[in-house]
Design a protein around this motif. Structure first.
Motif, short mmCIF file in Angstrom:
data_model
loop_
_atom_site.label_atom_id
_atom_site.label_comp_id
_atom_site.label_asym_id
_atom_site.label_seq_id
_atom_site.Cartn_x
_atom_site.Cartn_y
_atom_site.Cartn_z
N ASP A 74 -28.28 -14.18 46.84
CA ASP A 74 -27.92 -12.84 47.31
C ASP A 74 -27.75 -12.74 48.82
N THR A 75 -27.76 -13.88 49.53
CA THR A 75 -27.69 -13.88 50.99
C THR A 75 -26.46 -13.14 51.51
N HIS A 76 -25.29 -13.44 50.96
CA HIS A 76 -24.05 -12.83 51.45
C HIS A 76 -23.52 -11.74 50.53
N LEU A 77 -24.26 -11.46 49.49
CA LEU A 77 -23.78 -10.51 48.49
C LEU A 77 -23.57 -9.11 49.06
N GLU A 78 -24.50 -8.61 49.84
CA GLU A 78 -24.39 -7.25 50.39
C GLU A 78 -23.15 -7.12 51.27
N LEU A 138 -20.08 -7.04 49.03
CA LEU A 138 -19.91 -5.74 48.36
C LEU A 138 -19.39 -4.68 49.33
N GLN A 139 -19.79 -4.75 50.59
CA GLN A 139 -19.25 -3.84 51.61
C GLN A 139 -17.76 -4.11 51.82
N GLU A 140 -17.40 -5.40 51.82
CA GLU A 140 -16.00 -5.79 52.00
C GLU A 140 -15.12 -5.28 50.87
N THR A 141 -15.68 -5.15 49.67
CA THR A 141 -14.88 -4.68 48.54
C THR A 141 -14.36 -3.26 48.77
N LYS A 142 -15.07 -2.48 49.56
CA LYS A 142 -14.59 -1.13 49.86
C LYS A 142 -13.26 -1.19 50.60
N VAL A 143 -13.13 -2.16 51.49
CA VAL A 143 -11.87 -2.35 52.22
C VAL A 143 -10.83 -2.97 51.30
N LEU A 144 -11.23 -3.97 50.53
CA LEU A 144 -10.29 -4.67 49.64
C LEU A 144 -9.63 -3.72 48.64
N GLY A 196 -12.01 -5.84 40.97
CA GLY A 196 -13.28 -5.17 40.74
C GLY A 196 -14.44 -6.14 40.68
N LYS A 197 -15.54 -5.68 40.07
CA LYS A 197 -16.76 -6.48 39.94
C LYS A 197 -17.01 -6.81 38.48
N THR A 198 -17.77 -7.89 38.27
CA THR A 198 -18.20 -8.27 36.93
C THR A 198 -19.63 -8.80 37.04
N PHE A 199 -20.26 -9.02 35.91
CA PHE A 199 -21.63 -9.52 35.90
C PHE A 199 -21.73 -10.77 35.04
N LEU A 200 -22.54 -11.72 35.48
CA LEU A 200 -22.80 -12.95 34.76
C LEU A 200 -24.29 -12.97 34.43
N ASN A 201 -24.61 -13.12 33.17
CA ASN A 201 -26.02 -13.13 32.73
C ASN A 201 -26.75 -11.87 33.16
N SER A 202 -26.07 -10.79 33.29
CA SER A 202 -26.58 -9.46 33.61
C SER A 202 -27.31 -9.33 34.95
N ASN A 203 -27.32 -10.41 35.76
CA ASN A 203 -27.98 -10.28 37.06
C ASN A 203 -27.18 -10.88 38.22
N LYS A 204 -26.09 -11.57 37.94
CA LYS A 204 -25.24 -12.15 38.99
C LYS A 204 -23.97 -11.33 39.09
N VAL A 205 -23.70 -10.78 40.27
CA VAL A 205 -22.49 -10.00 40.49
C VAL A 205 -21.36 -10.93 40.90
N GLY A 206 -20.19 -10.71 40.33
CA GLY A 206 -19.01 -11.48 40.69
C GLY A 206 -17.91 -10.56 41.14
N LEU A 207 -17.11 -11.04 42.09
CA LEU A 207 -15.95 -10.29 42.56
C LEU A 207 -14.72 -10.85 41.86
N VAL A 208 -13.88 -9.97 41.32
CA VAL A 208 -12.72 -10.38 40.53
C VAL A 208 -11.44 -10.12 41.32
N PHE A 209 -10.64 -11.19 41.45
CA PHE A 209 -9.38 -11.14 42.20
C PHE A 209 -8.25 -11.65 41.32
N GLU A 210 -7.01 -11.34 41.71
CA GLU A 210 -5.88 -11.96 41.04
C GLU A 210 -5.96 -13.46 41.28
N TYR A 211 -5.46 -14.24 40.32
CA TYR A 211 -5.47 -15.69 40.44
C TYR A 211 -4.22 -16.14 41.18
N ILE A 212 -4.43 -16.97 42.20
CA ILE A 212 -3.32 -17.56 42.95
C ILE A 212 -3.40 -19.06 42.76
#
Length: 76
Positions: free
Chosen positions: A20-24, A27-33, A46-62
């Motif tokens: 969770d070191t860089h997570l906060e 998540l702030q950057e997502t407001k700009v994105l 948007g966001k997604t969850f892995l194992n109900s406790n890991k937050v993931g950021l979802v982007f288009e695939y390039i």
């Protein structure tokens, strides 16, 4: 860690953090994105969850790999 997946039959990239070191900050950057819409900027979905406790950021695939590798191979 970035995973390739699909959402609504479209390819996506989901970025998960090792801790969770860089997570906060991310998540702030997502407001700009969310507000950005430009052909040269990866689209944030948007966001997604892995194992109900890991937050993931979802982007288009390039395809073609990550930006750091591309810039290393294609220096000016």
């Amino acid at each position: 860690v970035v995973y390739k997946g699909s959402w609504n039959k479209s390819p996506i990239a989901a970025k998960f953090f090792k801790d969770d070191t860089h997570l906060e900050a991310a998540l702030q950057e997502t407001k700009v994105l969310k507000a950005l819409n430009h052909v040269n900027i990866v689209k944030y979905h948007g966001k997604t969850f892995l194992n109900s406790n890991k937050v993931g950021l979802v982007f288009e695939y390039i395809s073609g790999g990550d930006l750091r590798t591309y810039l290393t191979k294609n220096t000016l």
